[in-house]
Write an enzyme that holds these catalytic residues in place. Sequence first.
Site, short mmCIF file in Angstrom:
data_model
loop_
_atom_site.label_atom_id
_atom_site.label_comp_id
_atom_site.label_asym_id
_atom_site.label_seq_id
_atom_site.Cartn_x
_atom_site.Cartn_y
_atom_site.Cartn_z
N THR A 1 0.86 -1.19 0.00
CA THR A 1 0.00 0.00 0.00
C THR A 1 0.89 1.23 0.00
O THR A 1 1.98 1.21 0.56
CB THR A 1 -0.89 0.05 1.27
OG1 THR A 1 -0.05 -0.20 2.39
CG2 THR A 1 -1.99 -0.98 1.23
N ARG B 1 14.99 -10.17 5.18
CA ARG B 1 14.98 -11.62 5.41
C ARG B 1 15.59 -12.31 4.19
O ARG B 1 15.22 -11.99 3.05
CB ARG B 1 13.55 -12.14 5.61
CG ARG B 1 12.96 -11.85 6.98
CD ARG B 1 13.65 -12.63 8.11
NE ARG B 1 13.05 -12.38 9.40
CZ ARG B 1 13.44 -11.43 10.27
NH1 ARG B 1 14.45 -10.64 9.97
NH2 ARG B 1 12.84 -11.30 11.44
N GLU C 1 20.27 -19.32 6.23
CA GLU C 1 21.19 -18.86 7.29
C GLU C 1 21.48 -20.04 8.20
O GLU C 1 20.57 -20.83 8.45
CB GLU C 1 20.55 -17.73 8.10
CG GLU C 1 20.47 -16.45 7.31
CD GLU C 1 19.87 -15.27 8.09
OE1 GLU C 1 19.65 -15.41 9.31
OE2 GLU C 1 19.63 -14.25 7.47
N HIS D 1 23.63 -11.36 9.70
CA HIS D 1 22.34 -10.95 10.29
C HIS D 1 22.55 -10.17 11.61
O HIS D 1 22.18 -10.65 12.68
CB HIS D 1 21.43 -12.16 10.51
CG HIS D 1 19.97 -11.80 10.58
ND1 HIS D 1 18.97 -12.62 10.15
CD2 HIS D 1 19.35 -10.68 11.04
CE1 HIS D 1 17.80 -12.03 10.34
NE2 HIS D 1 18.01 -10.85 10.88
N GLY E 1 21.71 -6.71 11.76
CA GLY E 1 21.06 -5.40 11.59
C GLY E 1 20.71 -4.70 12.89
O GLY E 1 20.94 -3.51 13.05
C1 GLV Z 1 15.65 -8.89 13.01
O1 GLV Z 1 15.89 -9.51 12.02
C2 GLV Z 1 14.32 -8.58 13.47
O2 GLV Z 1 13.33 -9.00 12.84
O3 GLV Z 1 14.20 -7.90 14.50
#
Ligand code: GLV
Length: 327
Positions: free
Chosen positions: A180, A239, A268, A287, A289
């Site tokens: 959206t 992801r 992963e 991973h 982040g």
């Molecule tokens: C990390 O990948 C999260 O979804 O917080």
Amino acid sequence: MKKKILVSRQYPKAGISLLEKEDFLLTIWEKQRPMTQDELIEQAKTHHALMCTLTDKIDNHFLEQCGHLDIISQFAVGYDNIDVEMATSLGIPVGFTPDAMSEATADIAFGLMIAVARKMFFLHKAIIKGQWGYFNPTGNLGIELKNKTLGIFGLGRIGVKMAQRCKNAYDMDIIYHNRTRNKDAEKLLNASYVEFDDLLLQSDVLSVHCALTPTTKEIFNRSAFKKMKPSAIFINTARGPIHHEKDLTHAIQEGDIWGTGLDVTNPEPMQPDNPLLSMENACILPHVGSGTIEARNQMSVLAAMNIIEFYNSRQIPHIVNPEVLKQ
Ligand code: GLV
């Protein structure tokens, strides 16, 4: 009776100490490995609430045996590890931790973009291998990002932060594709909504920030990469299964795109012999982040508060399936 809370690993103290101040009985998994699903099920059977995270499989098999849980509190913004539909049908509310990691994840996306554009990880590895040779004016050239077009796939909380960084640093034009339209973000960033194919065709940097759903699963596949510019950089910090990894590898090898920066891989963990790890224009992270002190502390607090508020006032500040509380 005191409520028994199962905590699936050692989350930052910031949230755990909030739970400890309440009248709960906490079981914290302290081993230096995650619980297997069998262990998780065995433990969860004797608890009222679960604090878990993205690698804990809260699927049909788990929920069939743990349908008694009062609440599942996920330490993450994504919750594709949880069968939310089944949890909802069992009347189990699912909490999550949005926004806590938006800045941290956008930093990783932004950092990967620059690292790919300048082949940073590859050059770092070359030094380690003793390959810092002579100055070659035409060797290892990167690309500049100034005034390029950033395409965001999934312009939500994290996508907006990435776009802001790119606009401020490089005056990039922002285009995006979403389920959206995000009119507020359009105004904030002067961003234009485009169809998915146009996002592929026009982006110099394409950064993925959507959730993993049946619609987005491997949407970045051979046919998508074929439509992108040969100079394009593909970034995924959302992801891994949103991209098809063999197709991505092939796309770089064939020159369909310039390179890739990944904080998430498919599957992963990535194996050490993965060809992407030795490519000039690929930068891979494991991973991480949300991996800042600030973000992880805040995630821990939000996940704990979801449990505390639920037991104190039947409210969950950050809930995935609010319809459960209305039942
Ligand atoms: C990390 O990948 C999260 O979804 O917080």
